[in-house]
Structure formats: structure tokens, C-alpha cells
Design an enzyme around this catalytic site. Structure first.
Site: not given
Length: 614
Positions: A345, A311, A170, A315, A280
């Protein structure tokens, strides 16, 4: 140890290893364990560890080879937000301790090279946790070398223990800055006001980053092959001393990032905004997709890794995962790893939202935050046990249904939210230490015997409590110099974090190890179908059965979440005529066909096995 401490330890050991192991005398001998790579994910028990906080095997790498002070190399063992010295050599030296607990897989916190220190003046902290990556291709020198990682993986495999790497796609470390925000506090700019592409070329000043293509005509983002330089919501630039800091080199180009400012974690910003300032990645771009497939495929190729915990999965856009996940599974198969375990996650307690990531994003599994929230509510806080029944009813939502739910890693607490023992103490401020201990043991019974892949957060087995989440739940297993860690009372122990905590005689270690041994000995407790048998509208009994995958009888697990003794009758298979104890006091026979009598002490549990069936 004072008299109270002795009483606690004595009571716990009655709950833990000695009683549990003694009660298995009538049980069948455990079957030989299959080769470690032949085990399916639900057969494993995961131990999650942050390398920096586990064991310091080599003080020579404490500074990561970086000169200067704490704000350069990030090492300060007295500060909870800095490196403390744990490394791969230390982990390797403690593998027998982990194996003794019953763990068969190690989830290793990120070990890639991180930006050592981030944050503005007075707010600095270090990348000890591993989530601020600059170089995705090498081990962070604070943790050791690639050779030491190979040694660790080989030593784990020699013990039949798998190794799962924590990976991030991410974001990277915070390197990119925005000209409009000199204080690095850019508010999110959305697609409505700042669409990906506007006719008329680039807004803002040119980016002096040394990359070609900056003045070429603007293209739309639905044609990535022709993309040169987007209209950024902000004008990104890379400080001169960090222009080439990221590896692989393509990660240094701001074209591969969204550049929209900090996420609010709502709406579109959840996927397009910077995660607390971290750069990002533009994961919609095929260059980014293919780049990460190659990056993490190499870790499988080079080290024989057995799985990935991913992780910040929620997102990243679905299309990325739809390409990335099957590519990793295929890469692992080519390396001779048939049961490569991938779990994401998705920080959400709603099983419907968790299931969405198995159906749409095509994740094989996600961390079961719904399980964590429900067990905390029922066992730590005294909520009605029917909430557990409702949780398991939702298993049908996952892609593959209840069988897929058995592969969800379950857990009681973690490095972000905090430890289960902390939740118990906060919810029961007047409780005795004996009650706290019993609730923590009961939570682990639910974790070890219910469906899912039990995941132990390092230190929980030594009674670590912490003061909350994040840095407050990341204590050192080796002697700590952090004052706010060392003033904590451990559960069931007179020890503190100021001393080394690798005690196999610690009450919770013994309890978990004994439960893990029972889970290994009885295939039904890892691979068996789960049936909820009894629940209530308050604290009290919760009962479920696990049916052996090869057929035959059931194993019945009954918990009493009440602070009072409880007796009752549990519905069971009416064909079962006789029962034997695996833990606790189990009646030898049903009171009537299909009705099994139970009587449990406060905050206790029993495990009973069908001995004969009609």
C-alpha cells in the site's frame, strides 16, 4: 419495489449479466482453468473483505472472550467504530457467494490479535479493522481460532480461490507512552534536534520496564550488534498492565521503536513517526527485520497463504523491504507456492511515486492508486479520457515495464478512501439513479478489462455507497444496526444495509460476475498486452486493445464516458478482417483496413473480438 426501482433494475440487467452472457454465443469456449497455484497474479480477480463486517457465523466469539463492557471487549454492533461480530466462520459459510462473483483470490483484512479498544475518554474505538496488533502470532478471538482460519483457507483452496493476508510491519497497537506527554499528544521530534545517538548516555529518567541493558554505555545505530539502549527523542515507558501484552516478547522492548512522537506524514517523520499514535517500529534494526521475517514466514508455513498485501508500505525504510520481500517469496516457494503475490500500500496517485517502490524497495507490485484516481476523475467526474491514456503511458516506469504493470492490483475504492459509488454520487448530485448505476457499471468495466489485477471492495457488488471514507465505508453485509449505514440508498437496489445483502441477483453483482466470466474466458483480458487505441480531450470515447498472450488477434474494449451517444472510428490492427461481439453492438467488419466503426449509447461499453486475420 416501486416503478422507478423496477425500471432501474431492468435497465441494469440489460447492461449486466443477461446481455453480456448472451453476446458471448459466438465466442470460443473458455479454456480449462489451471490449478489455482499455477495461476499468475494477473490471472486473478481479488475480493477484499474486512472479516468483522462480512458475516457473523458464531455469535459466541462476539466479545472475543473478554469480560466487561464495550470499552473492554470492543463489541457494539450499533457503533460504526466497534466490533460488529463478523468472523472466519461467517466468511467460510459465504465462500460460494464470493466464488459466484468470479473472485479467484480473497484479500483478508488483518486477522491478528488486536488491542480491543484505543482512544482517550469519549474518543474510544475498537480494533475491528485489524490494524492495531498486539499479538502477531495468533488469530484475534473476535474472528475465531487458528483452526477456523485453517478451515477457511482449505475451503477457499478447494474452490480454487487463493487467500492473501493483510500484514503490518510499520507499527503495533498504541501501547508505549512518553513521560513528556501525559496527554499522549507528543509532537514529532526530528533527527536534527534529537539524533539517534548522542555521547553522554541516556537522556531522561530510566525506563522501568524490566528489561536488561538500560544502564550500559550508549552505542551508535550504525552498529546494531553492539546496540543496547538508544537516546530516545522522548522517554518511553510501558504501562504496568501492558508490559507483556505484545507477542513475540521482543516487541515489548521500547528499544525496537523510534519513540519520536506523532508523524506529520512529511519528510523523515513519514518513516520515523508514530502513525496516529501507533507505536512505530525501528525497522532499520536487523532484530526487527529478522523478527518479522520469522513472524510472517510462519503464517505461510502453517496456513499455506498465497500472498500478502502490506499495509503502510511507504512508511517503512527501503532496506527493510529489500530483505523482507525476497525472504517471503523464498519461504513461499519452499512451501510449494510458486506465484506468491506481494503488493504494498503506497497511498499516492502519482505513478512515478508508485513505480519508485518497485525499483528501490523492490516490491513485486503496489496497489494502483493512480488507476483509482484516474478512473474516478474520468468516469465519476467526467474528466477527459486522455487522462487514462496518460496513466497507461506511465507503465514503463515500473520495474519490469508494462509487463510488471499487469500485476498491479487495480481498484475503484476501498476501506480508507471510500466507495466508488459514493464518488459518483458526490460528483453528480443531480444525476438520476439510472445514470449513477451506469457510471458505476462503466467503472467496473474499466476495472475488469484493463491491465492489472481487478480488486473488488466487498459490498460494492451489492450497491453499497457509504457516506465517505474510513468508518463510513465499512458497512455490514449481514443486517446492520448502524443508523448511518442503514439510511443510505444502495445503487440499483431497493435494499438497505439493515437487511442481509448476499443477493446474487443484485444488478451490480450480476454485472460484475458476467464481466469476470468474460475475463476468465478470454486470456487476452487478463494476460494480454494492452494498447491504447483512442482517447479524447473531454468525456467521450476511450478505446484499448488486449492482445492474446499466445499471439493472434486482439480484443477491443471501447467505453463511452459521455452522457450523450457517440460514434467514431477506432484504429485497430489492419490485418483484422472480421469481428465478433463479446458484449454490446460490435460491427462485423472494419470500415477500412485499420479503422473500426463504433457507436455507443451514453455511459455504455462494448467488447469486440477479432474473428479472422490476414
Amino acid at each position: 419495489m416501486n416503478g422507478k426501482g423496477s425500471m432501474i433494475v431492468g435497465a441494469t440487467r440489460a447492461l449486466a449479466g443477461a446481455a453480456l452472457l448472451a453476446s458471448t454465443a459466438a465466442a470460443a469456449a473458455p479454456a480449462p482453468a489451471p490449478a489455482y497455484r499455477d495461476r499468475t497474479p494477473e490471472q486473478d480477480l481479488i475480493y477484499f473483505v474486512l472479516p468483522d463486517r462480512f458475516e457473523n457465523g458464531d455469535t459466541g466469539n462476539d466479545h472475543g472472550g473478554i469480560a466487561g463492557g464495550r470499552l473492554e471487549h470492543g463489541f457494539d454492533p450499533a457503533a460504526k467504530g466497534f466490533y460488529h461480530g463478523g468472523d472466519l466462520k461467517g466468511l467460510t459459510a459465504r465462500l460460494d457467494y464470493i466464488a459466484g462473483l468470479g473472485a479467484t483470490a480473497i484479500w483478508l483484512g488483518p486477522i491478528y490479535k488486536n488491542k480491543p479498544v484505543q482512544g482517550g475518554p469519549g474518543q474510544e474505538s475498537a480494533g475491528y479493522h485489524g490494524y492495531w496488533i498486539t499479538d502477531f502470532t495468533q488469530v484475534d478471538p473476535h474472528f475465531g481460532t487458528a483452526a477456523e482460519l485453517k478451515t477457511f483457507v482449505a475451503a477457499a483452496h478447494a474452490r480454487g480461490i487463493k487467500v492473501y493476508l493483510d500484514i503490518i510491519t510499520n507499527h503495533t497497537a498504541d501501547v508505549i507512552k512518553y513521560r513528556e506527554c501525559p496527554k499522549n499528544d507528543c509532537a514529532y521530534r526530528g533527527l536534527g534536534d534529537y539524533p539517534h545517538s548522542r555521547r553522554g548516555g541516556i537522556t531522561g529518567a530510566p525506563i522501568n520496564d524490566g528489561f536488561a541493558g538500560i544502564d550500559k554505555p550508549q552505542q551508535r545505530f550504525d552498529n546494531f550488534e553492539q546496540l543496547t539502549r538508544p537516546d530516545f527523542a522522548y522517554t518511553p515507558y510501558v504501562p504496568k498492565n501492558e508490559v507483556r501484552v505484545k507477542v513475540p516478547a521482543w516487541l515489548n522492548d521500547p528499544i525496537y521503536y523510534h519513540n519520536r512522537g506523532d508523524s506529520t506524514f512529511r519528510g523523515e517523520s513519514s518513516q520515523l513517526g508514530d502513525f496516529s499514535g501507533l507505536d512505530d517500529l525501528f525497522t532499520e534494526n536487523p532484530r526487527v527485520v529478522n523478527g518479522f521475517i520469522e513472524i510472517f514466514g510462519r503464517w505461510i508455513d502453517d496456513f499455506g497463504i498465497d500472498g500478502f498485501r502490506i499495509d503502510t508500505a511507504r512508511h517503512v525504510n527501503s532496506e527493510f523491504w529489500q530483505a523482507f520481500v525476497p525472504a517471503m517469496i523464498e519461504r513461499a516457494r519452499a512451501r510449494g507456492i510458486p506465484n506468491f503475490h506481494i503488493f504494498g500500500e503506497v497511498f499516492d496517485p502519482d505513478p512515478g511515486m508508485l513505480a519508485r517502490f518497485t525499483k528501490v524497495d523492490r516490491y513485486p507490485a503496489v496497489l494502483d492508486f493512480a488507476f483509482q484516481a484516474t478512473v474516478t476523475d474520468v468516469i465519476a467526474k467526467g474528466g477527459p479520457t486522455e487522462r487514462l491514456a496518460r496513466l497507461f503511458q506511465m507503465d514503463s516506469l515500473y520495474e519490469g515495464g508494462a509487463a510488471a504493470a499487469m500485476r498491479l492490483p487495480t481498484f475503484l475504492g476501498n476501506h480508507d478512501m471510500g466507495r466508488f459509488a459514493h464518488f459518483v454520487r458526490v460528483a453528480n448530485p443531480q444525476a438520476s439513479e439510472d445514470e449513477v448505476l451506469k457510471r458505476v457499471v462503466l467503472g467496473h468495466a474499466m476495472l475488469l478489462f484493463a491491465r492489472g489485477v481487478p480488486t473488488i471492495y466487498y459490498g460494492d457488488e451489492q450497491g453499497f455507497v457509504g457516506d465517505g471514507g474510513d468508518q463510513d465505508a465499512r458497512e455490514d453485509m449481514f443486517p446492520s444496526r448502524v443508523a448511518s449505514y442503514n439510511d443510505n440508498r444502495l445503487v440499483g437496489s431497493a435494499a438497505t444495509t439493515a437487511m442481509s445483502n448476499f443477493d446474487p441477483k443484485a444488478p451490480l453483482y450480476e454485472a460484475i460476475a458476467a464481466m469476470a466470466a468474460l475475463r476468465r474466458a478470454e486470456p487476452a483480458l487478463s494476460r494480454g498486452e494492452q494498447i491504447v487505441r483512442l482517447s479524447s480531450d473531454g468525456p467521450g470515447l476511450f478505446a484499448f486493445s488486449r492482445r492474446a498472450p499466445s499471439g493472434g488477434g486482439e480484443i477491443l474494449v471501447v467505453l463511452n464516458t459521455s452522457s450523450a451517444s457517440v460514434a467514431g472510428n477506432v484504429p485497430v490492427d489492419p490485418a483484422t478482417r472480421a469481428w465478433q461481439p463479446l458484449h454490446g453492438r460490435c460491427a462485423s467488419a472494419a470500415s477500412a483496413p485499420g479503422s473500426y466503426p463504433v457507436e455507443l449509447a451514453p455511459l455504455d461499453f462494448i467488447v469486440c473480438k477479432a474473428a479472422s486475420i490476414d
